[in-house]
Design a protein around this motif. Structure first.
Motif, PDB file in Angstrom:
ATOM      1  N   SER A 131      38.375  36.066  43.012  1.00 13.73           N
ATOM      2  CA  SER A 131      38.796  36.899  44.133  1.00 13.73           C
ATOM      3  C   SER A 131      38.926  36.071  45.401  1.00 13.73           C
ATOM      4  CB  SER A 131      37.794  38.042  44.349  1.00 13.73           C
ATOM      5  OG  SER A 131      38.150  38.805  45.487  1.00 13.73           O
ATOM      6  N   LEU A 132      37.961  35.207  45.652  1.00 17.65           N
ATOM      7  CA  LEU A 132      37.964  34.411  46.875  1.00 17.65           C
ATOM      8  C   LEU A 132      39.148  33.436  46.918  1.00 17.65           C
ATOM      9  CD1 LEU A 132      36.489  33.776  49.508  1.00 17.65           C
ATOM     10  CD2 LEU A 132      35.175  32.072  48.271  1.00 17.65           C
ATOM     11  N   LEU A 133      39.378  32.703  45.840  1.00 15.56           N
ATOM     12  CA  LEU A 133      40.449  31.702  45.829  1.00 15.56           C
ATOM     13  C   LEU A 133      41.846  32.300  45.732  1.00 15.56           C
ATOM     14  CD1 LEU A 133      39.101  28.861  43.492  1.00 15.56           C
ATOM     15  CD2 LEU A 133      39.481  28.739  45.948  1.00 15.56           C
ATOM     16  N   HIS A 134      42.005  33.361  44.981  1.00 20.41           N
ATOM     17  CA  HIS A 134      43.342  33.855  44.670  1.00 20.41           C
ATOM     18  C   HIS A 134      43.689  35.203  45.297  1.00 20.41           C
ATOM     19  CE1 HIS A 134      42.308  30.936  41.481  1.00 20.41           C
ATOM     20  NE2 HIS A 134      43.530  30.523  41.742  1.00 20.41           N
ATOM     21  N   CYS A 135      42.727  35.912  45.839  1.00 22.10           N
ATOM     22  CA  CYS A 135      42.988  37.255  46.370  1.00 22.10           C
ATOM     23  C   CYS A 135      42.344  37.474  47.741  1.00 22.10           C
ATOM     24  CB  CYS A 135      42.476  38.312  45.394  1.00 22.10           C
ATOM     25  SG  CYS A 135      43.123  38.134  43.716  1.00 22.10           S
ATOM     26  N   ASN A 136      42.127  36.380  48.479  1.00 27.05           N
ATOM     27  CA  ASN A 136      41.534  36.467  49.823  1.00 27.05           C
ATOM     28  C   ASN A 136      40.208  37.207  49.855  1.00 27.05           C
ATOM     29  OD1 ASN A 136      43.626  35.066  51.287  1.00 27.05           O
ATOM     30  ND2 ASN A 136      44.918  36.840  50.849  1.00 27.05           N
ATOM     31  N   GLY A 137      39.494  37.219  48.731  1.00 26.43           N
ATOM     32  CA  GLY A 137      38.184  37.858  48.676  1.00 26.43           C
ATOM     33  C   GLY A 137      38.239  39.373  48.681  1.00 26.43           C
ATOM     34  N   ARG A 138      39.406  39.939  48.405  1.00 24.07           N
ATOM     35  CA  ARG A 138      39.570  41.397  48.522  1.00 24.07           C
ATOM     36  C   ARG A 138      39.840  42.081  47.187  1.00 24.07           C
ATOM     37  NH1 ARG A 138      42.941  39.473  53.087  1.00 24.07           N
ATOM     38  NH2 ARG A 138      41.575  39.534  54.902  1.00 24.07           N
ATOM     39  N   ALA A 139      39.619  41.421  46.089  1.00 26.11           N
ATOM     40  CA  ALA A 139      39.856  42.027  44.777  1.00 26.11           C
ATOM     41  C   ALA A 139      38.538  42.367  44.103  1.00 26.11           C
ATOM     42  CB  ALA A 139      40.647  41.068  43.897  1.00 26.11           C
ATOM     43  N   VAL A 140      38.550  43.457  43.336  1.00 26.11           N
ATOM     44  CA  VAL A 140      37.359  43.833  42.564  1.00 26.11           C
ATOM     45  C   VAL A 140      37.422  43.217  41.173  1.00 26.11           C
ATOM     46  CG1 VAL A 140      36.849  45.953  43.822  1.00 26.11           C
ATOM     47  CG2 VAL A 140      38.408  46.021  41.856  1.00 26.11           C
ATOM     48  N   GLN A 141      38.633  42.844  40.746  1.00 27.54           N
ATOM     49  CA  GLN A 141      38.811  42.184  39.455  1.00 27.54           C
ATOM     50  C   GLN A 141      40.001  41.237  39.566  1.00 27.54           C
ATOM     51  OE1 GLN A 141      39.315  44.854  36.139  1.00 27.54           O
ATOM     52  NE2 GLN A 141      39.682  43.200  34.701  1.00 27.54           N
TER      53      GLN A 141
END
Length: 115
Positions: free
Chosen positions: A99-109
């Motif tokens: 989530s941190l590397l690929h989704c700006n820390g905003r993903a739950v999965q």
């Protein structure tokens, strides 16, 4: 005193003045010099193999490693070592999807996209 010498013509695989050493592309096994081969010494996971007279040295392909290309780091597919393991992307770096590397820390999965 008279000094005399003999000239030895060595059998295949042997070298040296008295045929006591193995040729560079061979390794010693129980007193014999055996040719180094990719199939026998590198599990068919090398681009080349050479011997130093006592052991064979493999130049591994893909991400295989170890003296006989028998190790594959866990970030790679363990069958081929030529693609990323499940959950990893961007061969050969094979980073873990997070989530941190690929989704700006905003993903739950986070799951990798299939190629």
């Amino acid at each position: 005193p008279t000094t005399s010498t003999c000239t030895c013509i060595c059998k295949d695989g042997f070298t040296g003045a008295t045929c006591s050493d193995c040729q560079p592309t061979f390794r010693r096994v129980e007193g014999q010099c055996i040719a180094c081969t990719i199939a026998a010494d590198c599990f068919n996971r090398a681009s080349s193999v050479k011997g130093d007279g006592s052991l064979c040295v493999c130049v591994c392909i893909d991400q295989w490693s170890g003296s006989n290309c028998d190790s594959c780091p866990l970030i790679y597919n363990q069958q081929t070592c030529s693609s990323c393991a499940s959950g990893r992307i961007s061969y050969p770096t094979c980073t873990q999807c997070t989530s941190l590397l690929h989704c700006n820390g905003r993903a739950v999965q986070v799951t990798p996209n299939s190629d």
